[in-house]
Design a protein around this motif. Structure first.
Motif, PDB file in Angstrom:
ATOM      1  N   GLY A  35       0.816  -1.207   0.000  1.00 45.39           N
ATOM      2  CA  GLY A  35       0.000   0.000   0.000  1.00 45.39           C
ATOM      3  C   GLY A  35       0.850   1.258   0.000  1.00 45.39           C
ATOM      4  O   GLY A  35       0.515   2.238  -0.676  1.00 45.39           O
ATOM      5  N   ASN A  36       1.959   1.229   0.735  1.00 44.63           N
ATOM      6  CA  ASN A  36       2.851   2.393   0.752  1.00 44.63           C
ATOM      7  C   ASN A  36       3.490   2.608  -0.618  1.00 44.63           C
ATOM      8  O   ASN A  36       3.629   3.755  -1.073  1.00 44.63           O
ATOM      9  N   ASN A  37       3.853   1.511  -1.278  1.00 47.29           N
ATOM     10  CA  ASN A  37       4.419   1.626  -2.630  1.00 47.29           C
ATOM     11  C   ASN A  37       3.395   2.218  -3.607  1.00 47.29           C
ATOM     12  O   ASN A  37       3.738   3.059  -4.453  1.00 47.29           O
ATOM     13  N   ALA A  38       2.134   1.761  -3.489  1.00 49.06           N
ATOM     14  CA  ALA A  38       1.084   2.300  -4.363  1.00 49.06           C
ATOM     15  C   ALA A  38       0.853   3.780  -4.090  1.00 49.06           C
ATOM     16  O   ALA A  38       0.661   4.576  -5.023  1.00 49.06           O
ATOM     17  N   TYR A  39       0.890   4.163  -2.824  1.00 49.41           N
ATOM     18  CA  TYR A  39       0.707   5.570  -2.453  1.00 49.41           C
ATOM     19  C   TYR A  39       1.842   6.423  -3.008  1.00 49.41           C
ATOM     20  O   TYR A  39       1.604   7.492  -3.606  1.00 49.41           O
ATOM     21  N   LYS A  40       3.076   5.968  -2.839  1.00 53.35           N
ATOM     22  CA  LYS A  40       4.222   6.724  -3.365  1.00 53.35           C
ATOM     23  C   LYS A  40       4.178   6.797  -4.888  1.00 53.35           C
ATOM     24  O   LYS A  40       4.542   7.825  -5.485  1.00 53.35           O
ATOM     25  N   HIS A  41       3.730   5.698  -5.517  1.00 46.98           N
ATOM     26  CA  HIS A  41       3.640   5.689  -6.978  1.00 46.98           C
ATOM     27  C   HIS A  41       2.620   6.718  -7.460  1.00 46.98           C
ATOM     28  O   HIS A  41       2.872   7.430  -8.445  1.00 46.98           O
ATOM     29  N   GLU A  42       1.490   6.801  -6.768  1.00 49.43           N
ATOM     30  CA  GLU A  42       0.486   7.801  -7.144  1.00 49.43           C
ATOM     31  C   GLU A  42       1.035   9.212  -7.001  1.00 49.43           C
ATOM     32  O   GLU A  42       0.815  10.072  -7.862  1.00 49.43           O
ATOM     33  N   LEU A  43       1.738   9.467  -5.909  1.00 45.66           N
ATOM     34  CA  LEU A  43       2.316  10.796  -5.717  1.00 45.66           C
ATOM     35  C   LEU A  43       3.339  11.116  -6.806  1.00 45.66           C
ATOM     36  O   LEU A  43       3.428  12.255  -7.272  1.00 45.66           O
ATOM     37  N   SER A  44       4.107  10.083  -7.212  1.00 44.59           N
ATOM     38  CA  SER A  44       5.088  10.312  -8.275  1.00 44.59           C
ATOM     39  C   SER A  44       4.399  10.614  -9.601  1.00 44.59           C
ATOM     40  O   SER A  44       4.889  11.445 -10.386  1.00 44.59           O
ATOM     41  N   LEU A  45       3.251   9.963  -9.866  1.00 47.14           N
ATOM     42  CA  LEU A  45       2.504  10.261 -11.090  1.00 47.14           C
ATOM     43  C   LEU A  45       1.992  11.696 -11.086  1.00 47.14           C
ATOM     44  O   LEU A  45       2.029  12.387 -12.106  1.00 47.14           O
ATOM     45  N   VAL A  46       1.501  12.139  -9.932  1.00 48.55           N
ATOM     46  CA  VAL A  46       1.037  13.523  -9.818  1.00 48.55           C
ATOM     47  C   VAL A  46       2.188  14.486 -10.066  1.00 48.55           C
ATOM     48  O   VAL A  46       2.035  15.492 -10.784  1.00 48.55           O
ATOM     49  N   ALA A  47       3.353  14.177  -9.480  1.00 50.34           N
ATOM     50  CA  ALA A  47       4.515  15.046  -9.656  1.00 50.34           C
ATOM     51  C   ALA A  47       4.983  15.053 -11.114  1.00 50.34           C
ATOM     52  O   ALA A  47       5.344  16.107 -11.658  1.00 50.34           O
ATOM     53  N   MET A  48       4.976  13.876 -11.766  1.00 52.92           N
ATOM     54  CA  MET A  48       5.386  13.809 -13.172  1.00 52.92           C
ATOM     55  C   MET A  48       4.443  14.610 -14.061  1.00 52.92           C
ATOM     56  O   MET A  48       4.893  15.321 -14.975  1.00 52.92           O
ATOM     57  N   ALA A  49       3.138  14.500 -13.804  1.00 48.88           N
ATOM     58  CA  ALA A  49       2.164  15.261 -14.598  1.00 48.88           C
ATOM     59  C   ALA A  49       2.372  16.757 -14.404  1.00 48.88           C
ATOM     60  O   ALA A  49       2.284  17.540 -15.357  1.00 48.88           O
ATOM     61  N   GLU A  50       2.668  17.172 -13.188  1.00 47.91           N
ATOM     62  CA  GLU A  50       2.895  18.593 -12.928  1.00 47.91           C
ATOM     63  C   GLU A  50       4.182  19.078 -13.602  1.00 47.91           C
ATOM     64  O   GLU A  50       4.218  20.184 -14.163  1.00 47.91           O
ATOM     65  N   ASP A  51       5.234  18.250 -13.569  1.00 51.01           N
ATOM     66  CA  ASP A  51       6.486  18.625 -14.241  1.00 51.01           C
ATOM     67  C   ASP A  51       6.279  18.770 -15.750  1.00 51.01           C
ATOM     68  O   ASP A  51       6.798  19.711 -16.374  1.00 51.01           O
ATOM     69  N   ASP A  52       5.526  17.834 -16.330  1.00 49.64           N
ATOM     70  CA  ASP A  52       5.241  17.905 -17.767  1.00 49.64           C
ATOM     71  C   ASP A  52       4.427  19.160 -18.093  1.00 49.64           C
ATOM     72  O   ASP A  52       4.657  19.817 -19.127  1.00 49.64           O
ATOM     73  N   TYR A  53       3.501  19.489 -17.222  1.00 50.28           N
ATOM     74  CA  TYR A  53       2.678  20.683 -17.416  1.00 50.28           C
ATOM     75  C   TYR A  53       3.524  21.953 -17.361  1.00 50.28           C
ATOM     76  O   TYR A  53       3.382  22.852 -18.205  1.00 50.28           O
ATOM     77  N   GLN A  54       4.423  22.018 -16.383  1.00 48.38           N
ATOM     78  CA  GLN A  54       5.292  23.194 -16.277  1.00 48.38           C
ATOM     79  C   GLN A  54       6.219  23.310 -17.477  1.00 48.38           C
ATOM     80  O   GLN A  54       6.503  24.426 -17.949  1.00 48.38           O
ATOM     81  N   GLN A  55       6.667  22.176 -18.016  1.00 46.25           N
ATOM     82  CA  GLN A  55       7.501  22.211 -19.213  1.00 46.25           C
ATOM     83  C   GLN A  55       6.702  22.727 -20.409  1.00 46.25           C
ATOM     84  O   GLN A  55       7.222  23.496 -21.235  1.00 46.25           O
ATOM     85  N   SER A  56       5.433  22.330 -20.497  1.00 48.40           N
ATOM     86  CA  SER A  56       4.584  22.831 -21.583  1.00 48.40           C
ATOM     87  C   SER A  56       4.398  24.337 -21.471  1.00 48.40           C
ATOM     88  O   SER A  56       4.423  25.052 -22.483  1.00 48.40           O
ATOM     89  N   LEU A  57       4.237  24.827 -20.253  1.00 44.42           N
ATOM     90  CA  LEU A  57       4.100  26.265 -20.064  1.00 44.42           C
ATOM     91  C   LEU A  57       5.377  26.999 -20.479  1.00 44.42           C
ATOM     92  O   LEU A  57       5.318  28.102 -21.059  1.00 44.42           O
ATOM     93  N   LEU A  58       6.531  26.378 -20.190  1.00 45.95           N
ATOM     94  CA  LEU A  58       7.798  26.989 -20.631  1.00 45.95           C
ATOM     95  C   LEU A  58       7.867  27.065 -22.151  1.00 45.95           C
ATOM     96  O   LEU A  58       8.340  28.067 -22.718  1.00 45.95           O
ATOM     97  N   ASP A  59       7.390  26.007 -22.814  1.00 48.00           N
ATOM     98  CA  ASP A  59       7.385  26.011 -24.284  1.00 48.00           C
ATOM     99  C   ASP A  59       6.482  27.115 -24.816  1.00 48.00           C
ATOM    100  O   ASP A  59       6.826  27.797 -25.806  1.00 48.00           O
ATOM    101  N   TYR A  60       5.327  27.304 -24.191  1.00 52.90           N
ATOM    102  CA  TYR A  60       4.419  28.356 -24.640  1.00 52.90           C
ATOM    103  C   TYR A  60       5.002  29.743 -24.347  1.00 52.90           C
ATOM    104  O   TYR A  60       4.750  30.701 -25.096  1.00 52.90           O
ATOM    105  N   ARG A  61       5.766  29.862 -23.283  1.00 52.71           N
ATOM    106  CA  ARG A  61       6.448  31.143 -23.026  1.00 52.71           C
ATOM    107  C   ARG A  61       7.453  31.454 -24.137  1.00 52.71           C
ATOM    108  O   ARG A  61       7.577  32.614 -24.572  1.00 52.71           O
ATOM    109  N   ASP A  62       8.151  30.403 -24.572  1.00 54.11           N
ATOM    110  CA  ASP A  62       9.099  30.609 -25.674  1.00 54.11           C
ATOM    111  C   ASP A  62       8.367  31.041 -26.942  1.00 54.11           C
ATOM    112  O   ASP A  62       8.849  31.909 -27.685  1.00 54.11           O
ATOM    113  N   LYS A  63       7.209  30.427 -27.194  1.00 52.09           N
ATOM    114  CA  LYS A  63       6.428  30.829 -28.371  1.00 52.09           C
ATOM    115  C   LYS A  63       5.933  32.263 -28.229  1.00 52.09           C
ATOM    116  O   LYS A  63       5.833  33.000 -29.220  1.00 52.09           O
TER     117      LYS A  63
END
Length: 454
Positions: A35-63
């Motif tokens: 259960g702890n592994n599943a919880y940490k995995h979910e948190l990592s997915l949330v963090a990865m999605a947020e990192d990808d989102y911030q990278q997309s915003l950086l790309d739009y800033r460049d545009k």
């Protein structure tokens, strides 16, 4: 006290009892780790999605710096992550989190299609479910109690020791109570140790919620020991005792939940989610063949906030496109409300059934604590809808009023932050368990009156 110590030695001398407790403890420990592994995995997915989102915003800033950014295109191509952030209690109690999507990406298109066209998880995992501590407590612990206590009288009689033991006390129930009390205390100590390990191995902290869980688990355990004691006092054979306990366990664990599930399914409309998606897409597809000026005028009449905008031209206009996407949500709004009302009613029906089963009672309480039930999912969907409206208001203010999108406006982009539903979970669960325990206390007292030698 000396007799209780003797019972402890006799209990622990039984190799079968020792291995059962060890297997139970190992299963609980494995559930905590998984259960702890599943919880940490979910948190990592949330963090990865947020990192990808911030990278997309950086790309739009460049545009934007290159003069290539168009708000209309950004609304279509920029995906915004939304997640039902897991409670730390999902480490121990997964609940219904795997039955509905808890991680999504939304954009400025029809929201209902985005919500209903997402798979929650791999369908294969739904067949077996998640192995968590709730499963160990709800289903395995009663079987452990049966193995350790349901035949204490039958075993003494089959060994020929019962007559000798009965001659040493005034009442036979004194012996039975002593023999059942010792494994009950040991199991209670093991469960408290399991919770202590959960605090050490996971992100859980000492809190009143932890105290509440401890109280409920001990009451749940006591409920099954009362069932066990009642069966013992029927004074039947070992095979009858096992069959009686298994029948009660199956009735509480599968028959009542199964009836609840069938009743809830009967109240649901099959394919409701798919019908919403189909109707929404059909409306949007048909809008390309309708009079866009009339449709846009109807939208502005319905939503006067945006009426102070320039007329449409002959070319494609993002204002018309997003207006029609929004209207596709409007045309299915009644169906969505009916679906939400149906899910709420279905959940409430399950709550009513839980009054008749200690398994369901504790399960509903633990799911509520972990924010991992139907109520939590509907709360998440409502928050996503609110966030989608915030995105519309933000980007439409540039499109409809011909306002230039500046680089500083990226800082004002709405963010999604999930807030759990603080509905109470302890009181109702406690009352249900106490009422069910009261039934078996009465049955125990009736058994004592019926058997004079007790």
């Amino acid at each position: 006290m000396r007799r209780y110590l003797l019972e402890l030695k006799l209990f622990w001398a039984n190799r079968f009892n020792r291995w059962l407790l060890i297997a139970y403890f190992v299963a609980a420990l494995a559930a905590i780790v998984m259960g702890n592994n599943a919880y940490k995995h979910e948190l990592s997915l949330v963090a990865m999605a947020e990192d990808d989102y911030q990278q997309s915003l950086l790309d739009y800033r460049d545009k934007h710096d290159a003069g290539e950014l168009k708000p209309g295109y950004m609304g279509y191509y920029l995906f915004h992550p939304v997640a039902q952030t897991p409670s730390v209690w999902t480490t121990l109690f997964r609940g219904e989190r795997d039955e509905s999507p808890s991680h999504l990406r939304v954009r400025l298109l029809g929201l209902q299609t985005q919500l209903n066209a997402s798979d929650p998880v791999n369908a294969d995992t739904l067949l077996s479910g998640q192995f968590d501590l709730a499963f160990v407590w709800l289903f395995l612990m009663p079987l452990l109690i049966a193995a350790m206590g349901v035949n204490v009288l039958a075993d003494e009689k089959s060994s020929g020791r019962w007559s000798m033991l009965l001659s040493q006390v005034a009442q036979g129930r004194t012996i039975i109570n002593r023999k059942l009390a010792m494994p009950a205390l040991i199991l209670a100590a093991v469960n408290i140790m399991i919770l202590a390990l959960a605090v050490v191995l996971t992100d859980l902290h000492l809190s009143w919620a932890l105290v509440g869980v401890t109280v409920l688990v001990l009451l749940y355990q006591l409920c099954w020991w009362l069932i066990c004691r009642w069966i013992v006092m029927l004074d039947r054979s070992a095979s009858f005792n096992y069959l009686a306990f298994l029948s009660i366990w199956l009735f509480f664990s599968f028959v009542i939940p199964g009836l609840s599930y069938l009743y809830q399914v009967k109240q649901q409309k099959p394919g409701a989610d798919a019908a919403i998606v189909f109707e929404q897409r059909q409306y949007m597809n048909d809008s390309w063949d309708r009079d866009k000026y009339a449709d846009f005028a109807d939208f502005l009449e319905r939503f006067p906030t945006w009426s102070d905008t320039a007329p449409l031209g002959d070319e494609f206009d993002w204002r018309w496109y997003y207006a029609m996407q929004h209207m596709s949500d409007v045309v299915v709004a009644d169906h969505v409300q009916q679906r939400v009302a149906s899910k709420k009613a279905s959940y409430e029906q399950g709550v009513l059934f839980s009054w008749f089963s200690p398994v369901m009672s504790l399960q509903y309480g633990l799911n509520r604590l972990a924010d991992a039930d139907t109520t939590a999912y509907l709360n998440f969907i409502e928050q996503v809808s609110d966030y989608h409206r915030q995105l519309e208001d933000f980007l439409w203010s540039f499109l409809f009023f011909n306002k230039p999108f500046e680089k500083i406006d990226f800082e004002h982009m709405p963010d999604f932050s999930y807030e759990s539903d603080p509905k109470p979970w302890m009181d109702a669960t406690l009352l249900k368990l106490l009422l069910i325990m009261g039934v078996f206390v009465a049955l125990n007292l009736n058994s004592v009156r019926r058997a004079a030698w007790w």
